[in-house]
Design an enzyme around this catalytic site. Structure first.
Site, short mmCIF file in Angstrom:
data_model
loop_
_atom_site.label_atom_id
_atom_site.label_comp_id
_atom_site.label_asym_id
_atom_site.label_seq_id
_atom_site.Cartn_x
_atom_site.Cartn_y
_atom_site.Cartn_z
N ASP A 1 35.94 7.42 13.75
CA ASP A 1 34.90 8.43 13.63
C ASP A 1 33.57 7.66 13.68
OD1 ASP A 1 33.57 10.87 12.86
OD2 ASP A 1 33.41 10.04 10.85
N ASP B 1 29.87 8.97 12.48
CA ASP B 1 28.96 9.16 11.34
C ASP B 1 29.68 8.87 10.03
OD1 ASP B 1 26.70 10.29 12.86
OD2 ASP B 1 27.99 12.01 13.17
C1 BG6 Z 1 29.76 14.77 12.45
C2 BG6 Z 1 28.94 14.78 11.18
O1 BG6 Z 1 30.09 13.46 12.79
O2 BG6 Z 1 29.02 15.36 13.52
C3 BG6 Z 1 28.52 16.21 10.87
O3 BG6 Z 1 29.70 14.28 10.11
C4 BG6 Z 1 27.76 16.81 12.06
O4 BG6 Z 1 27.73 16.24 9.70
C5 BG6 Z 1 28.64 16.72 13.30
O5 BG6 Z 1 27.42 18.17 11.80
C6 BG6 Z 1 27.96 17.26 14.56
O6 BG6 Z 1 26.90 16.41 14.92
P1 BG6 Z 1 25.79 16.72 16.01
O7 BG6 Z 1 25.06 15.39 16.16
O8 BG6 Z 1 26.47 17.13 17.27
O9 BG6 Z 1 24.93 17.80 15.47
MG MG Z 2 32.21 11.06 9.58
#
Ligand code: BG6
Ligand code: MG
Length: 215
Positions: A8, A10
């Site tokens: 993953d 984030d």
């Molecule tokens: C995930 C995060 O990796 O990505 C979430 O943990 C986030 O918090 C999701 O909402 C979507 O991300 P993005 O950058 O497409 O808005």
């Molecule tokens: Mg994550």
């Protein structure tokens, strides 16, 4: 035998969690939603942008149409991208680069499986792109974790069977997605012990026993 590791993004490879939180908080304040807290933000871990928006709007008295929600999600993403403008390798989490290099040295295939549509930009800005073989993200599928799709797509791109893959995750939704994909999992981050993963570690620098995992 594990020959593929899917990370993953984030909260696992980079510390963007706080930036997501601040962007949602800014949106919440503009909407006069005062009660949006860190605890609410924890429920946004791993889930898609639109589902994360629902967590914010739970605290609102007002109801929004689907079109209005799309505009709000876009606005949050603009705030988030603004905060990403100057990021570099300093947001890489401890042990991430060393782990990616170690896996490459051992001939393990390395992928990313993330809900975030900002994944390619973040991998480029941090220089992590050069250490990843294949990327699967929110741009590849609309089905978000706990659905298994993002990990299954990563495995397919890497030419691996799910039974050969280990997923590294910091969210409960992500660990559940790994299970549904038929993959083993390593839970990391502040809640690693409560995620239901096969193996747990505080972070990637935390003496993860790769010899044991890979054999
Ligand atoms: C995930 C995060 O990796 O990505 C979430 O943990 C986030 O918090 C999701 O909402 C979507 O991300 P993005 O950058 O497409 O808005
Ligand atoms: Mg994550």
């Amino acid at each position: 035998m594990i020959n593929t590791v899917i990370f993953d993004l984030d909260g696992v490879l980079v510390s963007t969690d706080e930036l997501h939180y601040l962007a949602w908080k800014r949106l919440a304040e503009e909407l006069n939603i005062t009660g949006f807290t860190k605890a609410d933000n924890e429920r946004q871990r791993g889930v898609s942008r639109m589902e994360s928006l629902e967590v914010v709007l739970e605290k609102s008295d007002k109801s929004y149409t689907d079109d209005e929600k799309k505009v709000l999600a876009e606005k949050k993403n603009d705030y988030y991208k603004e905060s990403l403008r100057d990021v570099d390798e300093s947001i890489i989490l401890p042990g991430a680069v060393e782990t990616l290099k170690l896996l490459h040295e051992r001939g393990v295939k390395v992928g990313v499986g993330s809900a975030s549509k900002n994944t390619p930009a973040i991998l480029d800005k941090t220089g992590l792109a050069g250490l990843i073989d294949k990327v699967s993200c929110g741009l590849d599928t609309d089905k978000s974790k706990p659905e298994p799709d993002v990990f299954l797509i990563a495995a397919e791109k890497l030419g691996s069977d799910p039974s050969e893959c280990l997923v590294v995750e910091d969210s409960a939704a992500g660990i559940e997605a790994a299970k549904r994909a038929g993959m083993k999992s390593l839970g990391v981050g502040p809640f690693n012990k409560t995620l239901g993963a096969s193996i747990c570690a505080d972070n990637l620098a935390d003496n993860v026993n790769w010899d044991r995992i890979l054999n």
